[in-house]
Each structure stands twice: as C-alpha cells, then as structure tokens.
Design an enzyme around this catalytic site. Structure first.
Site, PDB file in Angstrom:
ATOM      1  N   THR A 201       1.245   7.193  -2.379  1.00 10.71           N
ATOM      2  CA  THR A 201       1.083   5.237  -1.796  1.00 10.71           C
ATOM      3  C   THR A 201       2.360   5.445  -0.983  1.00 10.71           C
ATOM      4  OG1 THR A 201       1.263   4.590  -3.157  1.00 10.71           O
ATOM      5  CG2 THR A 201      -0.976   4.900  -2.658  1.00 10.71           C
ATOM      6  N   GLU A 419     -19.377  -5.907  -4.221  1.00  8.60           N
ATOM      7  CA  GLU A 419     -18.435  -6.580  -3.648  1.00  8.60           C
ATOM      8  C   GLU A 419     -18.170  -7.821  -3.123  1.00  8.60           C
ATOM      9  OE1 GLU A 419     -15.796  -5.640  -6.200  1.00  8.60           O
ATOM     10  OE2 GLU A 419     -16.718  -3.994  -6.465  1.00  8.60           O
ATOM     11  N   HIS A 422     -20.095 -10.388  -6.334  1.00  7.03           N
ATOM     12  CA  HIS A 422     -19.224 -10.565  -7.264  1.00  7.03           C
ATOM     13  C   HIS A 422     -17.731 -11.594  -6.595  1.00  7.03           C
ATOM     14  CE1 HIS A 422     -19.087  -7.467  -9.768  1.00  7.03           C
ATOM     15  NE2 HIS A 422     -18.629  -6.618  -9.849  1.00  7.03           N
TER      16      HIS A 422
HETATM   17  P1  ADP Z   1       4.179   8.080  -4.360  1.00  6.46           P
HETATM   18  O1  ADP Z   1       6.067   7.882  -4.247  1.00  6.46           O
HETATM   19  O2  ADP Z   1       3.986   6.779  -4.491  1.00  6.46           O
HETATM   20  O3  ADP Z   1       4.027   9.150  -4.708  1.00  6.46           O
HETATM   21  P2  ADP Z   1       6.381   8.873  -1.743  1.00  6.46           P
HETATM   22  O4  ADP Z   1       6.877   7.950  -1.606  1.00  6.46           O
HETATM   23  O5  ADP Z   1       6.836  10.094  -2.379  1.00  6.46           O
HETATM   24  O6  ADP Z   1       4.976   8.695  -2.462  1.00  6.46           O
HETATM   25  O7  ADP Z   1       5.284   9.771  -0.328  1.00  6.46           O
HETATM   26  C1  ADP Z   1       5.203  11.005   0.078  1.00  6.46           C
HETATM   27  C2  ADP Z   1       5.245  10.816   1.726  1.00  6.46           C
HETATM   28  O8  ADP Z   1       3.935  10.465   2.229  1.00  6.46           O
HETATM   29  C3  ADP Z   1       6.389  10.310   1.963  1.00  6.46           C
HETATM   30  O9  ADP Z   1       7.610  11.277   1.944  1.00  6.46           O
HETATM   31  C4  ADP Z   1       5.706  10.098   3.454  1.00  6.46           C
HETATM   32  O10 ADP Z   1       6.033  11.198   4.487  1.00  6.46           O
HETATM   33  C5  ADP Z   1       4.153   9.653   3.104  1.00  6.46           C
HETATM   34  N1  ADP Z   1       3.831   8.598   3.461  1.00  6.46           N
HETATM   35  C6  ADP Z   1       3.616   8.103   1.825  1.00  6.46           C
HETATM   36  N2  ADP Z   1       3.191   6.528   1.901  1.00  6.46           N
HETATM   37  C7  ADP Z   1       3.414   6.103   3.137  1.00  6.46           C
HETATM   38  C8  ADP Z   1       3.985   5.116   4.146  1.00  6.46           C
HETATM   39  N3  ADP Z   1       3.421   4.231   3.875  1.00  6.46           N
HETATM   40  N4  ADP Z   1       4.835   4.778   5.621  1.00  6.46           N
HETATM   41  C9  ADP Z   1       4.537   6.232   5.597  1.00  6.46           C
HETATM   42  N5  ADP Z   1       4.722   7.572   5.401  1.00  6.46           N
HETATM   43  C10 ADP Z   1       4.352   7.402   4.017  1.00  6.46           C
HETATM   44 ZN    ZN Z   2     -18.873  -4.455  -9.678  1.00  4.60          ZN
END
Ligand code: ADP
Ligand code: ZN
Ligand code: MG
Length: 608
Positions: A201, A419, A422
């Site tokens: 994320t 949902e 709830h």
């Molecule tokens: P996490 O650390 O939460 O597992 P990462 O930061 O390693 O996730 O994300 C992996 C890749 O996915 C990033 O390098 C980016 O390319 C893409 N990514 C993930 N979330 C985003 C976001 N919110 N906006 C843009 N790119 C994202």
């Molecule tokens: Zn429920």
C-alpha cells in the site's frame, strides 16, 4: 573485500614463497656435482672415490679429498644397470652402503604444504570470526545492511490515494525542516511513527517520500535483516544505526518490516534470543534519544497485532498512521502516477480500470501499468491502449486470487448491504461508538468489508443495555442480508461468534440474566472483553445450570434479533440507499450515511 581479508591472503602466499626459497637455499648449500655414469666408473677405477650410497635409482657419494683441500666433493649420478658395480667398488676400496631410497623431502613437502595452507586458512577464518566475537561494533560499523540515502527524489507527488496518511505526516516534515521552530515553541514531537497497513500500500514509499519532502538523510534497515547468525550482531547494528543517525540529524531512521524483529518477546520458535536482544536494544535506543535533536524514527508493519506491546507504549511507536488500500478515487490517482512512466493511447481509460480494481493495493496497480506496457511492447505498439490495460488487470487478478479475495459483483452487493446494516444499527441505537467509516474494500483474507466504529472516549464499564446494543450491531449485518436477499450467507460467522460471546459473558460473568441471577461463573474475566470477547472454558457448574445458560444466551440473541429485524425493516429505504452509495463509492463515512438517513426521514415527515 576489506583490508584484513586481502592482507591475510598475502600473508599465506608470502609464507609459501619463503618455504620454497629456504628449501632452494639449503639445496644450494650442499652443492652436488652431477656426473655421467661412465665418468663415475672411471673415477672408481682410478681410486678417487671415497664413499658411495647406493639407492635403486641414484648413486651419491664423495670423492677423496685432493691436494691441499680437505673438502670431499659430493657427487651424484644416475644408476645404470651394472652387475659389476659391487665387485669393482670392493676392488678399489670404496666404502659403500645400500640406502632405501629417501623420499623424505617429497614427503615433507607433500605434508607441509597442505598443512601450511590449512593452518593459513584456519588463521584467516579465526581472524574474521574473532572479529565478530570480540568487536561487535566493528561488524556493526561495516554498514553491511544499513542503507543510507541522501537527496531522495521521491516526494509526496509520487504517493497517491493515501491522503489521510500524508496529512498526518505533514507535521513530521515541518518538524524535520525546521526543528528549531518546534523546539522553541516546546511542541511535542512524536518520537516514533508506525505506518500500519496491508502489503503493497506504499508504506515504504511513504517513508522515503517524507525524507524526500523534508530533504533529510534517510537511514533504513529491514527488520528481517536483523535476524543474524551471531547473537549480538543485531543489537550492535541497532546501536550503530542510531549513532550514525544522530550524527546526521536532521534525519529519518526507518525500520521496515518491524514485525520481523518486534514480535512479542517469547513468541516464535527460532532465534528468539537474538531477536530479543535486538528488540531490547531498540527499546533502549528509543528511550535514550530526544527527537528534538532532529531524528524521527519511522517503522512499517502489516501485522501490528503481533508486535511486542512494549514497542507501542507511550514515548515509543505511539503514533500510528494507517495506510489502507485505496478507494476508487485513490486508485485512479495511483494509476495516473504510474502512467506517467508510459505512453498511454487515447482510449486508455484509467477511470474504468480504477472501477475494475477494488481491493487492489498501490503495488498491484503499479504492476498493472507495468504489465500493460510490456504487453504493448510485445504487440509492437508504441502506446498502451485499453485492451492492454484490461488484460493486465486480468493477469494481476489471476495472480492475486490466491493472495487476496477479489469479490464478484453479487458478493460485493451483499457485502455492501451487510456493512450498511451494521452501520445503520450502530447509528440508530444510543450509546454506540460512532461509525467512522464503512468500507467494502476487502481487507486481507479475513474481512470482506468492515464498519469502523471508534469510541469517542475510553470506556472501562459497560451497562447491560450497551452490551445488548453491541449484540444488536453485530447482528445487523446478517439481518440486513436477510431483509434484502431473503436468505443469509456465510459472511456473518465472525459477527455471530462475537455476539454469542458477549451474550455468554452477560449471563455467565456479569450476572446480567434474571433467570440465573446475580452470580458470576467465571474467573479472570474483568473488563478485558471491552476489546474482544473470548469464550472461556466450561466452568464449575451443574448440567442444569449449563442448560439454563444456553437458554439465556439464546434468549438474549433472539431478543436482539427481533429488535434489529424491525429496525431494519423500518429503515429499509435507508439501507438500500446507503448500500447503493457504498457500492458506488466503496468507502463512505458515517456522516455521509447519516445524511442519507436524515434526508429520508425529512421526506417522510410532510406526508405523515
Ligand atoms: P509497502 O511498503 O506498503 O509494502 P511499498 O511502498 O513497498 O509498499 O510499495 C511498492 C510499490 O508499489 C511502490 O514502490 C510503488 O511503486 C507502488 N505503490 C504502492 N503504493 C502506492 C501509492 N499509494 N502511490 C503510488 N505508488 C504506490
Ligand atoms: Zn459483519
Ligand atoms: Mg514495504
């Protein structure tokens, strides 16, 4: 390779060369003349040979001293098959001895060289190992796995769909930019910030973006890299990390995958001694530094529930920033960020793709753009079109299906009603925690959607009617499904389990059942269930009481069932409108649902 290792290798080579040189030198000292056999024979005949040693291949011997010199010249000659040799030596008075051919030198060399090599290697290893044992600091200082980045180019513009998290981190950036301002005002700066959210994320990305925005050095290390072979190395590395960072303030220390090292102490099967030491060191360092020097500690985890509680205490990672899966608008924003890297065709409708991908993380979306670009290349196109994007979505879904659930349309609809059910019940009953957020974005494998209720204040006591209301809210999801679709689904098991547990506690622990009376049949239960009720072992009571408990639990649930059923029947329109809105938007706030309800009741008023 560092200085010590290459030095050791030279050392061994040097030793070998020395041995060879000495060996040659010794041979050179005993200068031996090599004679042809015929010459040797004539020397024997002329009586010039003093003594001879005979081996199977070689004859060595000494000539009689000649004239002034007392030195007997040594000689050697290759033996020729000569049956007369012994007779002739006898005849001319030469002392001779048979010698079993000496392989001494060869033996020595063949033994000495491997042994020398072995010893050399052994010393070399000892030296390195000794280092690891004797000087943790040195190993820590090797910087093997601490990544230091300056001038990070990543900014908040590269992170999309996580606006709340960005907002919360804004303050940290302000602080890192001008620590003096904060210090002067005496403001309280958070020491540790924990980014919590599912994998992919953008937690790591966000942490780097904070450093990029603030323009400070970024020290990072992954929790999983702390798990080392030697006990103590992890702890040393933590110490080293903080020492280095303090010198470079203002800066950010980022510990990725904190759960790998921050698991509750005593949990987990292997290597816990090392992990505990490392964790303890981290706690010590956290307590020992003052954020006012300009060092902010950040960490990321997708499993906050397994973290050692000590890590989450005040003054440590006490600030939590949730980085959730993006909603539709967020997904579009993320797709746009990554689409900048490729050339999109005119038909590449990213909005459509965003609508297709509920539950996808930022990493999944980045992956879609990447896959689509690869497909376009393979097809010999110079632009990424909608068909490539669509196919990429399918590919990523196929890969995701094992990891995550991707709901079909019918399921999504059902979850939306569930949902909303709830939420409506929670909002209609007094004394319930406020509904913050209602979401049908799947969360991990367990929950397909969720209704987030946050307490407005800390609660240590609950009344009987509050507990009953809690049961009602838990039943709300399932009853909404029944009301709309006419039958239940398997999606409510967890809710039913919790509701049953609460009802059981009311009867067994809190004496809230008239039939059983004011008695408690359970120990060690106190108010912990305000968090999560746990069914406990069958206690010390009769069969008859057990039956009564069952009846009472059922009665409580049934009562609430009836109440919720009529509540939702009455508010069916709100349920429908709320669920429709939720389906469309995937995430709505409690306030938005309230507006729906209020509009409906306002419409109803005039006609009544
Ligand atoms: P996490 O650390 O939460 O597992 P990462 O930061 O390693 O996730 O994300 C992996 C890749 O996915 C990033 O390098 C980016 O390319 C893409 N990514 C993930 N979330 C985003 C976001 N919110 N906006 C843009 N790119 C994202
Ligand atoms: Zn429920
Ligand atoms: Mg990460």
């Amino acid at each position: 390779m560092n200085k010590t290792t290459s030095f050791s290798i030279w050392y061994v080579l040097l030793a070998i060369m020395a041995v060879v040189l000495v060996h040659d030198f010794i041979l050179a000292l005993n200068k031996v003349e090599e004679l042809p056999y015929s010459q040797f024979k004539s020397l024997v005949v002329t009586g010039k040979v003093a003594e001879v040693s005979v081996t199977s291949h070689i004859l060595t011997g000494k000539l009689k001293a000649e004239g002034e010199s007392k030195e007997q010249k040594a000689f050697t000659t290759v033996r020729v098959d000569d049956p007369d040799l012994v007779r002739e030596l006898n005849q001319h008075g030469v002392t001779f001895t048979g010698v079993i051919e000496s392989t001494f030198l060869r033996d020595v060399l063949s033994w000495v060289i491997p042994v020398a090599l072995f010893v050399g290697i052994w010393f070399f290893i000892l030296k390195r190992f000794g280092q690891a044992q004797g000087g943790f600091m040195q190993v820590g200082q090797s910087k093997a796995k601490i990544y230091v980045e300056k001038d990070i180019k990543v900014t908040f513009a590269d992170v999309a769909g996580v606006d709340e998290a960005k907002e919360e981190l804004g303050e940290v950036i302000e602080f890192l930019k001008t620590p003096e301002k904060f210090t002067k005002l005496g403001g309280k700066i958070p020491k540790g910030i924990l980014l919590v959210g599912p994998p992919g994320t953008g937690k790591t990305l966000l942490a780097r973006a904070v450093a990029g925005e603030a323009g400070v050095t970024f020290f990072s290390i992954s929790g999983s890299e702390f798990v080392e072979m030697f006990v103590g190395v992890g702890a040393a590395r933590v110490r080293d990390l903080f020492d280095q960072a303090k010198l470079k303030a203002p800066c950010i220390i980022f510990i990725d995958e904190l759960d790998a090292l921050g698991k509750a102490r005593g949990a987990g099967p292997m290597g816990h001694e090392e992990r505990e030491q490392t964790l303890n060191q981290l706690l010590v360092e956290m307590d020992g530094f003052d954020p006012r020097i300009g060092v902010i500690l950040m960490a990321a985890t997708n499993r906050p529930e397994i973290l050692d509680p000590a890590l989450l205490r005040a003054g440590r990672f006490d600030r939590h920033v949730v980085v959730d899966r993006p909603d539709k608008i967020g997904r579009l924003a993320i797709l746009r960020v990554h689409a900048k890297q490729v050339t999109l065709g005119p038909d590449a409708d990213l909005e459509n793709i965003a609508a297709m991908t509920p539950g996808f993380s930022g990493a999944d979306l980045a992956n879609i753009i990447n896959e689509a670009a690869l497909l376009a290349v393979r097809r010999g196109k110079d632009q990424v079109g909608f068909s490539e994007l669509q196919e990429a979505v399918e590919r990523v879904i196929a890969g995701l299906e094992k990891k995550n659930r991707v709901l079909n349309k019918m399921e999504k609809e059902r979850v939306a009603y569930h949902e909303t059910g709830h939420a409506l019940v929670a909002m209609s009953l007094p004394g319930m925690d406020q509904v913050q957020k209602i979401s049908i974005i799947p969360r991990g494998v367990a929950a397909l959607g969720y209704t987030l209720q946050l307490p407005t204040e800390d609660r240590f006591l609950m009344t009987k009617s509050e507990l009953e209301n809690k049961v009602a809210v838990l039943l709300g999801g399932r009853i909404a499904e029944e009301t709309i679709f006419g039958e239940a689904s398997t999606g409510a098991q967890n809710d039913l389990l919790k509701a049953t547990d609460i009802a059981k506690s009311m009867v067994k622990a809190y004496g809230m059942s008239e039939k059983l009376g004011t008695i408690s049949l359970e120990r060690e239960r106190q108010s912990q269930f305000l968090q999560l009720p746990v069914a406990s072992e069958r206690g010390d009571y009769s069969e008859e009481t057990a039956r009564e408990i069952d009846c009472e639990v059922r009665r409580i649930i049934d009562e609430q069932y009836g109440r919720v059923k009529s509540l939702l029947e009455e508010n069916k329109a709100a349920l429908q409108q709320g669920a429709t809105l939720l389906l469309e938007r995937e995430v709505i706030t409690g306030a938005e649902l309230k507006v729906v309800m209020e509009n409906l009741s306002a419409q109803r008023q005039p006609t009544e």
